[in-house]
Design a protein around this motif. Structure first.
Motif, PDB file in Angstrom:
ATOM      1  N   ASP A   1       0.834  -1.200   0.000  1.00  0.00           N
ATOM      2  CA  ASP A   1       0.000   0.000   0.000  1.00  0.00           C
ATOM      3  C   ASP A   1       0.870   1.253   0.000  1.00  0.00           C
ATOM      4  O   ASP A   1       0.610   2.208  -0.737  1.00  0.00           O
ATOM      5  CB  ASP A   1      -0.931   0.014   1.221  1.00  0.00           C
ATOM      6  CG  ASP A   1      -2.037  -1.033   1.116  1.00  0.00           C
ATOM      7  OD1 ASP A   1      -2.263  -1.567   0.014  1.00  0.00           O
ATOM      8  OD2 ASP A   1      -2.679  -1.312   2.147  1.00  0.00           O
TER       9      ASP A   1
ATOM     10  N   ILE B   1       0.900   4.008  -2.981  1.00  0.00           N
ATOM     11  CA  ILE B   1       0.540   5.406  -2.736  1.00  0.00           C
ATOM     12  C   ILE B   1       1.675   6.328  -3.165  1.00  0.00           C
ATOM     13  O   ILE B   1       1.450   7.367  -3.788  1.00  0.00           O
ATOM     14  CB  ILE B   1       0.160   5.621  -1.256  1.00  0.00           C
ATOM     15  CG1 ILE B   1      -1.174   4.930  -0.966  1.00  0.00           C
ATOM     16  CG2 ILE B   1       0.099   7.103  -0.899  1.00  0.00           C
ATOM     17  CD1 ILE B   1      -1.521   4.819   0.501  1.00  0.00           C
TER      18      ILE B   1
ATOM     19  N   ARG C   1       1.540   9.238  -5.997  1.00  0.00           N
ATOM     20  CA  ARG C   1       1.953  10.617  -5.700  1.00  0.00           C
ATOM     21  C   ARG C   1       2.997  11.129  -6.684  1.00  0.00           C
ATOM     22  O   ARG C   1       3.073  12.316  -6.951  1.00  0.00           O
ATOM     23  CB  ARG C   1       2.509  10.708  -4.278  1.00  0.00           C
ATOM     24  CG  ARG C   1       1.439  10.685  -3.230  1.00  0.00           C
ATOM     25  CD  ARG C   1       2.018  10.900  -1.856  1.00  0.00           C
ATOM     26  NE  ARG C   1       0.955  10.871  -0.879  1.00  0.00           N
ATOM     27  CZ  ARG C   1       1.084  10.457   0.360  1.00  0.00           C
ATOM     28  NH1 ARG C   1       2.265  10.035   0.792  1.00  0.00           N
ATOM     29  NH2 ARG C   1       0.067  10.468   1.177  1.00  0.00           N
TER      30      ARG C   1
END
Length: 152
Positions: free
Chosen positions: A100, A104, A108
């Motif tokens: 995760d 992420i 980004r």
């Protein structure tokens, strides 16, 4: 006029896995689209950057863990290379080590989708991720064109 996906650049240092995807993605793609897709393989980030400069692909599939980089910084390098050519290229991260946190971080840095290599339904999931990334990309391109034309 809506553009379609014609070329996919797969960046992966695992030659066997990369060749398997290069062989199977066009077959899975043919079930969804009348337009054939070509998959080009780059075994390193440097090779990929040179290929992008020579002929920007429509979509990039990126393995995040390869010699020379181990994180989402590679996504930034690819986004930067595309921006230098005044283009946007959707990036789908593909990794056996996807967590995760790493996912992420990749998002980004500019990736649109993330897929874990160990997914039981890898090819259908990957095709869906490519389509979703392309849809987002097309929406962004359309809105940028409107803004460039003064909101018309």
């Amino acid at each position: 006029m809506t553009r379609t996906i014609r070329t996919i650049l797969l960046i992966d240092d695992n030659d066997t896995f990369a060749q398997m995807l290069a062989d199977f993605i066009p077959m899975f793609w043919a079930d969804r689209s009348q337009n054939p897709v070509k998959v080009c393989i780059a075994g390193s980030l440097d090779d990929a950057l040179a290929m992008i400069k020579a002929a920007p692909p429509d979509v990039i599939l990126l393995d995040l863990v390869m010699p020379g980089f181990q994180d989402a910084q590679a996504v930034s390098a690819l986004v930067g290379a595309a921006a230098h050519l005044s283009t946007l290229i959707p990036i789908v991260v593909l990794s056996a080590y996807l967590t995760d946190t790493l996912g992420i971080e990749a998002l980004r840095h500019g990736a649109q989708e993330c897929v874990k290599k160990s997914d039981a339904d890898l090819l259908p999931r990957l095709i869906k991720a490519i389509e979703q990334a392309w849809a987002r990309h097309s929406w962004i391109e359309a809105n940028l064109a409107i803004l460039r034309n003064g909101g018309e």
